[in-house]
Design a protein around this motif. Structure first.
Motif, PDB file in Angstrom:
ATOM      1  N   GLN A 285       0.465 -21.681  -8.233  1.00  0.00           N
ATOM      2  CA  GLN A 285      -0.283 -21.393  -9.452  1.00  0.00           C
ATOM      3  C   GLN A 285      -1.782 -21.603  -9.236  1.00  0.00           C
ATOM      4  N   LYS A 286      -2.137 -22.675  -8.535  1.00  0.00           N
ATOM      5  CA  LYS A 286      -3.542 -22.933  -8.227  1.00  0.00           C
ATOM      6  C   LYS A 286      -4.125 -21.818  -7.371  1.00  0.00           C
ATOM      7  N   ILE A 287      -3.326 -21.333  -6.429  1.00  0.00           N
ATOM      8  CA  ILE A 287      -3.808 -20.278  -5.538  1.00  0.00           C
ATOM      9  C   ILE A 287      -4.038 -18.986  -6.318  1.00  0.00           C
ATOM     10  N   VAL A 288      -3.113 -18.653  -7.200  1.00  0.00           N
ATOM     11  CA  VAL A 288      -3.253 -17.445  -8.017  1.00  0.00           C
ATOM     12  C   VAL A 288      -4.462 -17.550  -8.936  1.00  0.00           C
ATOM     13  N   GLU A 289      -4.685 -18.755  -9.482  1.00  0.00           N
ATOM     14  CA  GLU A 289      -5.835 -18.963 -10.373  1.00  0.00           C
ATOM     15  C   GLU A 289      -7.145 -19.021  -9.598  1.00  0.00           C
ATOM     16  N   GLY A 290      -7.057 -19.285  -8.288  1.00  0.00           N
ATOM     17  CA  GLY A 290      -8.245 -19.261  -7.442  1.00  0.00           C
ATOM     18  C   GLY A 290      -9.034 -20.542  -7.370  1.00  0.00           C
ATOM     19  N   SER A 291      -8.423 -21.689  -7.717  1.00  0.00           N
ATOM     20  CA  SER A 291      -9.153 -22.958  -7.647  1.00  0.00           C
ATOM     21  C   SER A 291      -8.181 -24.125  -7.525  1.00  0.00           C
ATOM     22  N   GLY A 292      -8.684 -25.200  -6.918  1.00  0.00           N
ATOM     23  CA  GLY A 292      -7.921 -26.443  -6.846  1.00  0.00           C
ATOM     24  C   GLY A 292      -6.935 -26.562  -5.710  1.00  0.00           C
ATOM     25  N   TYR A 293      -6.897 -25.572  -4.811  1.00  0.00           N
ATOM     26  CA  TYR A 293      -5.905 -25.594  -3.744  1.00  0.00           C
ATOM     27  C   TYR A 293      -6.480 -26.052  -2.394  1.00  0.00           C
ATOM     28  N   ALA A 294      -7.788 -26.021  -2.234  1.00  0.00           N
ATOM     29  CA  ALA A 294      -8.410 -26.324  -0.940  1.00  0.00           C
ATOM     30  C   ALA A 294      -8.080 -27.735  -0.462  1.00  0.00           C
ATOM     31  N   GLY A 295      -8.156 -28.700  -1.364  1.00  0.00           N
ATOM     32  CA  GLY A 295      -7.851 -30.080  -1.003  1.00  0.00           C
ATOM     33  C   GLY A 295      -6.414 -30.238  -0.537  1.00  0.00           C
ATOM     34  N   ASP A 296      -5.489 -29.541  -1.200  1.00  0.00           N
ATOM     35  CA  ASP A 296      -4.075 -29.592  -0.808  1.00  0.00           C
ATOM     36  C   ASP A 296      -3.882 -28.997   0.589  1.00  0.00           C
TER      37      ASP A 296
ATOM     38  N   ASN B 122       0.818  -1.212   0.000  1.00  0.00           N
ATOM     39  CA  ASN B 122       0.000   0.000   0.000  1.00  0.00           C
ATOM     40  C   ASN B 122       0.854   1.265   0.000  1.00  0.00           C
ATOM     41  N   THR B 123       2.076   1.140   0.533  1.00  0.00           N
ATOM     42  CA  THR B 123       2.979   2.290   0.590  1.00  0.00           C
ATOM     43  C   THR B 123       3.686   2.527  -0.739  1.00  0.00           C
ATOM     44  N   PHE B 124       4.241   1.459  -1.314  1.00  0.00           N
ATOM     45  CA  PHE B 124       5.066   1.603  -2.513  1.00  0.00           C
ATOM     46  C   PHE B 124       4.306   1.411  -3.824  1.00  0.00           C
ATOM     47  N   GLN B 125       3.310   0.519  -3.823  1.00  0.00           N
ATOM     48  CA  GLN B 125       2.554   0.249  -5.039  1.00  0.00           C
ATOM     49  C   GLN B 125       1.064   0.102  -4.714  1.00  0.00           C
ATOM     50  N   PRO B 126       0.402   1.210  -4.435  1.00  0.00           N
ATOM     51  CA  PRO B 126      -1.024   1.149  -4.082  1.00  0.00           C
ATOM     52  C   PRO B 126      -1.839   0.438  -5.164  1.00  0.00           C
ATOM     53  N   ASP B 127      -2.700  -0.455  -4.719  1.00  0.00           N
ATOM     54  CA  ASP B 127      -3.610  -1.206  -5.596  1.00  0.00           C
ATOM     55  C   ASP B 127      -2.914  -2.218  -6.505  1.00  0.00           C
ATOM     56  N   ALA B 128      -1.592  -2.393  -6.353  1.00  0.00           N
ATOM     57  CA  ALA B 128      -0.884  -3.354  -7.212  1.00  0.00           C
ATOM     58  C   ALA B 128      -0.966  -4.777  -6.668  1.00  0.00           C
ATOM     59  N   LEU B 129      -1.219  -4.899  -5.357  1.00  0.00           N
ATOM     60  CA  LEU B 129      -1.221  -6.216  -4.719  1.00  0.00           C
ATOM     61  C   LEU B 129      -2.640  -6.737  -4.549  1.00  0.00           C
ATOM     62  N   ASP B 130      -2.869  -7.953  -5.038  1.00  0.00           N
ATOM     63  CA  ASP B 130      -4.140  -8.644  -4.810  1.00  0.00           C
ATOM     64  C   ASP B 130      -4.091  -9.206  -3.385  1.00  0.00           C
ATOM     65  N   ILE B 131      -4.684  -8.484  -2.441  1.00  0.00           N
ATOM     66  CA  ILE B 131      -4.544  -8.819  -1.021  1.00  0.00           C
ATOM     67  C   ILE B 131      -5.150 -10.185  -0.692  1.00  0.00           C
ATOM     68  N   ASP B 132      -6.310 -10.507  -1.266  1.00  0.00           N
ATOM     69  CA  ASP B 132      -6.944 -11.799  -0.984  1.00  0.00           C
ATOM     70  C   ASP B 132      -6.049 -12.955  -1.406  1.00  0.00           C
ATOM     71  N   THR B 133      -5.480 -12.856  -2.602  1.00  0.00           N
ATOM     72  CA  THR B 133      -4.573 -13.908  -3.083  1.00  0.00           C
ATOM     73  C   THR B 133      -3.297 -13.934  -2.260  1.00  0.00           C
ATOM     74  N   PHE B 134      -2.805 -12.767  -1.896  1.00  0.00           N
ATOM     75  CA  PHE B 134      -1.606 -12.654  -1.062  1.00  0.00           C
ATOM     76  C   PHE B 134      -1.804 -13.375   0.265  1.00  0.00           C
ATOM     77  N   LEU B 135      -2.952 -13.168   0.898  1.00  0.00           N
ATOM     78  CA  LEU B 135      -3.236 -13.821   2.178  1.00  0.00           C
ATOM     79  C   LEU B 135      -3.384 -15.333   2.011  1.00  0.00           C
ATOM     80  N   LEU B 136      -3.965 -15.764   0.891  1.00  0.00           N
ATOM     81  CA  LEU B 136      -4.079 -17.199   0.622  1.00  0.00           C
ATOM     82  C   LEU B 136      -2.708 -17.823   0.404  1.00  0.00           C
ATOM     83  N   LEU B 137      -1.829 -17.112  -0.284  1.00  0.00           N
ATOM     84  CA  LEU B 137      -0.463 -17.615  -0.487  1.00  0.00           C
ATOM     85  C   LEU B 137       0.253 -17.758   0.855  1.00  0.00           C
ATOM     86  N   ASN B 138       0.040 -16.800   1.748  1.00  0.00           N
ATOM     87  CA  ASN B 138       0.656 -16.875   3.077  1.00  0.00           C
ATOM     88  C   ASN B 138       0.042 -17.980   3.925  1.00  0.00           C
ATOM     89  N   LEU B 139      -1.267 -18.187   3.789  1.00  0.00           N
ATOM     90  CA  LEU B 139      -1.914 -19.285   4.500  1.00  0.00           C
ATOM     91  C   LEU B 139      -1.363 -20.619   4.008  1.00  0.00           C
TER      92      LEU B 139
END
Length: 261
Positions: free
Chosen positions: A224-235, A142-159
């Protein structure tokens, strides 16, 4: 089943390790969000096109796409892994090896309390590590690149990264509970995760090595599955189940085994 005094003791003794490795992750995230603009990302992709490194530099032209194939493929894997290897061995095996475990067991603290307290600390420390990293990453973006980060996907990648390292920590913890020497504990506790990491790198370097995905647990953390938004829940569920099983095995094994006290 948790000994608060013992929990505080291991938290204090490992605080430096947790702080250092969390700081490393945060620094990488800050650098990523500050330096890697869409223009520099495209420049890196063009410069590495046709080389083995291009598989790592692939992305969808976005910050999160680039991070999924670089930061989350290497830095987010190797540094917390080193933390788990070091702390996992310190939890049980190192204490037995050095004879310190006898002192702990001479107090009212039981074997079950020692292992459960250690396991709880391990899990909470990883949760804290990725929680802080997530907050820092969002603030930096938010400081360096406002709106550049997909926060929902970012949090899923961290999870997903947290669950992956939960598996790695469970391997290290289980090895520490099974073996009475640091040498054997590290052989398996460090050897297995490092093997998974090396195999995952080979897979990224060449499509012809894709069959190796069946020989590493890193396949379960598919960015890649997380970025695409599907297929990661089972993993995610599988990683959680593996972690619970290995932590349980370690706790039960330590309770029943003979100790050289």
């Amino acid at each position: 089943m948790i000994s608060i005094p013992y929990f505080k003791q291991i938290a204090k003794s490992n605080a430096k390790f947790l702080g250092v490795f969390t700081l490393v992750l945060c620094v990488f995230l800050i650098v990523m969000t500050n330096v890697f603009t869409p223009e520099t990302i495209n420049g890196f992709q063009s410069a590495t096109k046709g080389t083995a490194v291009s598989h790592i530099m692939e992305g969808n032209g976005t910050l999160i796409g680039f991070m999924s194939n670089s930061f989350y493929a290497i830095m987010a894997i190797i540094f917390p892994m080193v933390y788990s290897i070091m702390v996992g061995n310190r939890m049980i095996a190192e204490k037995v090896d050095k004879g310190n475990m006898a002192g702990f067991l001479s107090t009212p603290t039981t074997r079950l309390q020692i292992t459960v307290s250690s396991a709880v600390y391990f899990v909470l420390s990883l949760a804290l590590m990725w929680g802080i990293s997530s907050i820092v990453g969002i603030i930096a973006a938010n400081t360096f690149q406002p709106d550049a980060l997909d926060i929902d996907t970012f949090l899923l990648l961290n999870l997903g990264a947290f669950l992956y390292h939960l598996v790695i920590s469970s391997i290290c913890f289980c090895a520490s509970c099974i073996f009475n020497s640091s040498k054997n504990s590290l052989t398996f506790g460090a050897g297995i995760p490092l093997y998974f990491f090396v195999v995952s790198l080979f897979i990224k370097l060449s499509d012809s090595l894709d069959f190796l995905k069946y020989f590493t647990l890193n396949t379960l953390y598919d960015t890649q599955k997380i970025v695409e938004g599907s297929g990661y829940a089972g993993d995610f569920v599988i990683m959680l189940i593996i972690s619970i099983c290995l932590y349980t095995v370690g706790i039960v094994w330590f309770q029943k085994k003979d100790l050289p006290l």
